[in-house]
Scaffold this motif. Structure first.
Motif, short mmCIF file in Angstrom:
data_model
loop_
_atom_site.label_atom_id
_atom_site.label_comp_id
_atom_site.label_asym_id
_atom_site.label_seq_id
_atom_site.Cartn_x
_atom_site.Cartn_y
_atom_site.Cartn_z
N ARG A 97 0.83 -1.19 0.00
CA ARG A 97 0.00 0.00 0.00
C ARG A 97 0.88 1.25 0.00
NH1 ARG A 97 -5.24 -1.37 0.73
NH2 ARG A 97 -5.70 -3.37 1.71
N GLY A 98 0.21 2.40 -0.19
CA GLY A 98 0.91 3.66 -0.36
C GLY A 98 1.98 3.98 0.66
N PRO A 99 1.69 3.90 1.98
CA PRO A 99 2.71 4.26 2.97
C PRO A 99 3.97 3.40 2.87
CG PRO A 99 0.54 4.20 3.98
CD PRO A 99 0.37 3.64 2.61
N MET A 100 3.82 2.12 2.57
CA MET A 100 4.99 1.25 2.44
C MET A 100 5.81 1.64 1.21
SD MET A 100 3.47 -2.50 3.44
CE MET A 100 5.07 -3.29 3.29
N VAL A 101 5.13 2.00 0.13
CA VAL A 101 5.82 2.42 -1.08
C VAL A 101 6.60 3.71 -0.81
CG1 VAL A 101 5.53 3.22 -3.45
CG2 VAL A 101 4.18 1.30 -2.61
N GLY A 102 5.97 4.66 -0.12
CA GLY A 102 6.64 5.90 0.21
C GLY A 102 7.86 5.67 1.08
N GLY A 103 7.77 4.73 2.03
CA GLY A 103 8.90 4.41 2.88
C GLY A 103 10.04 3.79 2.09
N ALA A 104 9.69 2.90 1.15
CA ALA A 104 10.72 2.26 0.32
C ALA A 104 11.43 3.29 -0.55
CB ALA A 104 10.08 1.18 -0.54
N LEU A 105 10.66 4.21 -1.12
CA LEU A 105 11.25 5.25 -1.95
C LEU A 105 12.21 6.10 -1.14
CD1 LEU A 105 11.51 6.87 -4.55
CD2 LEU A 105 9.44 8.11 -3.90
N GLY A 106 11.82 6.42 0.10
CA GLY A 106 12.70 7.21 0.97
C GLY A 106 14.02 6.51 1.23
N GLN A 107 13.98 5.19 1.41
CA GLN A 107 15.22 4.45 1.65
C GLN A 107 16.13 4.46 0.42
OE1 GLN A 107 14.97 0.60 3.75
NE2 GLN A 107 12.82 1.07 4.14
N LEU A 108 15.53 4.40 -0.76
CA LEU A 108 16.34 4.44 -1.99
C LEU A 108 17.03 5.79 -2.15
CD1 LEU A 108 13.91 2.71 -4.55
CD2 LEU A 108 15.78 1.65 -3.28
N ILE A 109 16.30 6.86 -1.89
CA ILE A 109 16.86 8.20 -2.07
C ILE A 109 17.84 8.55 -0.97
CG2 ILE A 109 16.28 10.67 -2.16
CD1 ILE A 109 13.66 9.90 -3.48
N ASP A 110 17.57 8.11 0.27
CA ASP A 110 18.42 8.46 1.42
C ASP A 110 19.54 7.45 1.64
OD1 ASP A 110 16.96 10.74 1.98
OD2 ASP A 110 15.53 9.66 3.24
N ALA A 111 19.87 6.68 0.62
CA ALA A 111 20.94 5.69 0.72
C ALA A 111 22.30 6.39 0.86
CB ALA A 111 20.92 4.78 -0.50
#
Length: 253
Positions: A97-111
């Motif tokens: 769902r949306g919140p999990m996708v947003g969290g995953a995207l944050g981890q990719l960008i904040d790597a």
């Protein structure tokens, strides 16, 4: 004395609909900028349908983490990258769902991107949760919109342009993909998706037109083989480089 953390900018590559070649453009633009000496990384933000690992010949490389931060995966083309495709088994559905996708995207960008100064963000199509999360938390310095020349694609591209405009994200410009087909046998040109529609739309919307990429089966076969045309001087490489030059000029203005 520790070195200063680099100021890292994000350029989002978006579209209003799928199947317009946004991921292929993102990969080639990232490589073109790296060839210019830009310290660039590539983020595959299409959480549900990641394709960059295949395009960048990194499909068999798993992402690792150190101190809860992801480590970007090296590629043969001098562009480190991260994608959900490097964290889940190939072919496995990502039913989040949306919140999990947003969290995953944050981890990719904040790597841990090290001294990378620019991230090319390959967005999924549409104007949904991923786009909204990215804009609110990781505001890009600019966005590039990709469309085919046909009216249906341009309608959706206009929606994507409006999303970034509402969020006060500057539009770097519009790219027309699949613009004209040259028959390899007779040399005759045809326009199965129309011609010039994106350039006309850009003019009417007051958005810069960055260029067009031809419809060429050689681009598709090179991409499927994990050898983006820009990396090997293949078909369409001049068009991709020209667009990369225009993006670089916009960033350096």
């Amino acid at each position: 004395m520790t070195a200063e953390k680099p100021v890292r900018r994000i350029v989002a590559i978006g579209s209003g609909k799928g199947g317009v070649g946004k991921s292929t453009l993102s990969a080639n633009i990232a490589i073109a900028l790296a060839q210019r000496g830009v310290k660039v990384g590539l983020v595959d933000a299409d959480i549900y349908g990641p394709s960059q690992p295949l395009l960048m010949r990194a499909a068999d490389v798993r992402a690792t983490a150190t101190d809860k931060k992801l480590n970007p995966v090296p590629t043969p083309y001098g562009v480190p990258m991260l994608s959900m495709g490097q964290m889940v088994d190939q072919g496995r559905a990502i039913a989040w769902r949306g919140p999990m996708v947003g969290g995953a995207l944050g981890q990719l960008i904040d790597a841990d991107w090290g001294d990378t100064e620019l991230l090319i963000l390959d967005l999924p199509p549409g104007t949904g949760d991923v786009q909204l999360s990215m804009i609110s938390k990781h505001k890009p310095v600019g966005a590039v919109i990709v469309s085919t020349p046909q009216d249906l694609a341009l309608i959706d591209a206009t929606r994507a342009i409006d999303l970034f405009a509402q969020a006060s994200v500057p539009l770097i410009g519009l790219v027309e993909n699949m613009a004209g087909y040259i028959c390899p046998h007779c040399g005759e040109r045809s326009d199965p998706f129309g011609h010039g529609g994106a350039e006309t739309a850009a003019a009417s919307l007051g958005v810069p037109f960055l260029g067009r990429i031809p419809l060429d089966i050689a681009i598709r076969t090179a991409s499927d083989a994990g050898t983006p045309p820009v990396a090997i001087g293949g078909p369409g490489s001049a068009a991709f480089r020209m667009i990369g030059d225009r993006i670089a000029a916009w960033l350096n203005r």
